[in-house]
Write a protein that holds these residues in place. Sequence first.
Motif, PDB file in Angstrom:
ATOM      1  N   HIS A 138       0.854  -1.188   0.000  1.00 37.75           N
ATOM      2  CA  HIS A 138       0.000   0.000   0.000  1.00 37.75           C
ATOM      3  C   HIS A 138       0.891   1.240   0.000  1.00 37.75           C
ATOM      4  O   HIS A 138       2.034   1.192   0.461  1.00 37.75           O
ATOM      5  CB  HIS A 138      -0.904  -0.002   1.234  1.00 37.75           C
ATOM      6  N   VAL A 139       0.374   2.354  -0.524  1.00 41.43           N
ATOM      7  CA  VAL A 139       1.126   3.609  -0.550  1.00 41.43           C
ATOM      8  C   VAL A 139       0.280   4.712   0.082  1.00 41.43           C
ATOM      9  O   VAL A 139      -0.875   4.915  -0.292  1.00 41.43           O
ATOM     10  CB  VAL A 139       1.523   4.013  -1.981  1.00 41.43           C
ATOM     11  N   LEU A 140       0.876   5.409   1.038  1.00 46.28           N
ATOM     12  CA  LEU A 140       0.256   6.555   1.713  1.00 46.28           C
ATOM     13  C   LEU A 140       1.056   7.812   1.373  1.00 46.28           C
ATOM     14  O   LEU A 140       2.285   7.796   1.442  1.00 46.28           O
ATOM     15  CB  LEU A 140       0.279   6.327   3.233  1.00 46.28           C
ATOM     16  N   THR A 141       0.362   8.882   1.000  1.00 43.66           N
ATOM     17  CA  THR A 141       1.021  10.159   0.728  1.00 43.66           C
ATOM     18  C   THR A 141       0.621  11.170   1.787  1.00 43.66           C
ATOM     19  O   THR A 141      -0.565  11.347   2.078  1.00 43.66           O
ATOM     20  CB  THR A 141       0.652  10.698  -0.665  1.00 43.66           C
ATOM     21  N   VAL A 142       1.636  11.837   2.371  1.00 48.26           N
ATOM     22  CA  VAL A 142       1.414  12.825   3.423  1.00 48.26           C
ATOM     23  C   VAL A 142       1.758  14.198   2.881  1.00 48.26           C
ATOM     24  O   VAL A 142       2.811  14.390   2.264  1.00 48.26           O
ATOM     25  CB  VAL A 142       2.276  12.505   4.665  1.00 48.26           C
ATOM     26  N   TYR A 143       0.862  15.161   3.114  1.00 50.07           N
ATOM     27  CA  TYR A 143       1.042  16.534   2.645  1.00 50.07           C
ATOM     28  C   TYR A 143       1.124  17.475   3.844  1.00 50.07           C
ATOM     29  O   TYR A 143       0.123  18.083   4.237  1.00 50.07           O
ATOM     30  CB  TYR A 143      -0.131  16.947   1.753  1.00 50.07           C
ATOM     31  N   PRO A 144       2.294  17.630   4.462  1.00 49.42           N
ATOM     32  CA  PRO A 144       2.396  18.584   5.574  1.00 49.42           C
ATOM     33  C   PRO A 144       2.219  20.021   5.080  1.00 49.42           C
ATOM     34  O   PRO A 144       2.585  20.356   3.950  1.00 49.42           O
ATOM     35  CB  PRO A 144       3.821  18.372   6.094  1.00 49.42           C
TER      36      PRO A 144
END
Length: 268
Positions: free
Chosen positions: A178-184
């Motif tokens: 699975h791939v999670l993208t985080v946008y701080p």
Amino acid sequence: MNLTDRSILLTGAGGGIGRSLALQLSAFAPRLTLVGRRAEPLEEVASLVRDRGGQAHVVAADLGAPEAPARVVAAAQEHFGGIDVLVNNAGNVRAGRLAAIEESEVVAQIALNLTAPILLTRAALPALRASGDGLVVNVSSGIGLVGMPFYATYAATKAGIAHFGEALRREMYGEGVHVLTVYPGATSTPMMASSQAGPEHGFVYETPDEVAAATVAGMTDGSLSVVRGGERRRQMIDLNRNDPGALDRQLAEGKTELEQAVTGHSSL
């Protein structure tokens, strides 16, 4: 995802969001491979991880150097016997007018923010697939969702890593990764220390601990993305999607002040 006793490779672990992630992940008694440019801050983080019940292995590396991503992945596999989670957190920035930025500064941002995480992920994929429940976490930026003036190259790299993750998530769908993208949003880290931009310029700051906590929550609940930055950032994202010309005009009103605030912003 159950993070307990997982082998986790974390880049940019010596400070900022990476340091906070390492310490918060320690609650799961993980096996952490901590990667960064300098050994000393990594060893400090490793000691804190061990005090909290986790295992830690330090790998000092310049991820922009040839062969470094493959070497780092091999080191994590050799020390902990595999990789369950890869967190691509390391990054750099150089703000200012594109014409005023050196070519080497453009290349350095692309190398660390985009090329390195792609190559790290490529090298780690066999191990992630073998784990049966692998996870890639890519730390993008709010500027990857809304391109800001004077951050042209940085925006390109952060949008690029976000779309890389989206495409890879679909490529690996049903195959155990699975791939999670985080946008701080703006975060109070050493990388932001040279920026003078504040709320009046659209930069509302969070702490690294807040971003890390949201990231760990996203890792455990199977989220596709984690978007930070508060209500103002959400409004900018919506306006950029629905009426980008209106956002152009809005940002133009404070462009001179923003340029003055961020021209010296560099972590290179």
